[in-house]
Design a protein around this motif. Sequence first.
Motif: not given
Length: 108
Positions: A52, A54-61, A63, A82, A85
């Motif tokens: 995964t 990506g990030n959400v609000d600067g947090l890594a999603i 795996e 989700t 890449s």
Amino acid sequence: MATVSTQNLALDGAAPVYSAASPGGDRFTPSRNTFLHVVNASASPVTATLTTPGNVDGLAIPERGVTVPAGANRMVPLPPGTYRSADGLADVAWSATTSVTFAVLHAV
């Protein structure tokens, strides 16, 4: 890492072609209505780990690890937001590859 093509599921049915899981992992194109079908014909469970990026609000999603019990199969949805890449592909790593096959299937 092998790149596998996505197969369209025709309205009149399909006979998917399965690929052997590669020890170095595999790549494919995720999209809406696309699924990873993992078939584990071995005597032990296997885990398919989807990267995964990506990030959400600067947090890594985190795996996603999907455990497939011995002698079983699993269908895993592949939402592109989700798993895609920067190069447009998704990556899956396998905890074991002996007797593990998979197909990437797209429902039209």
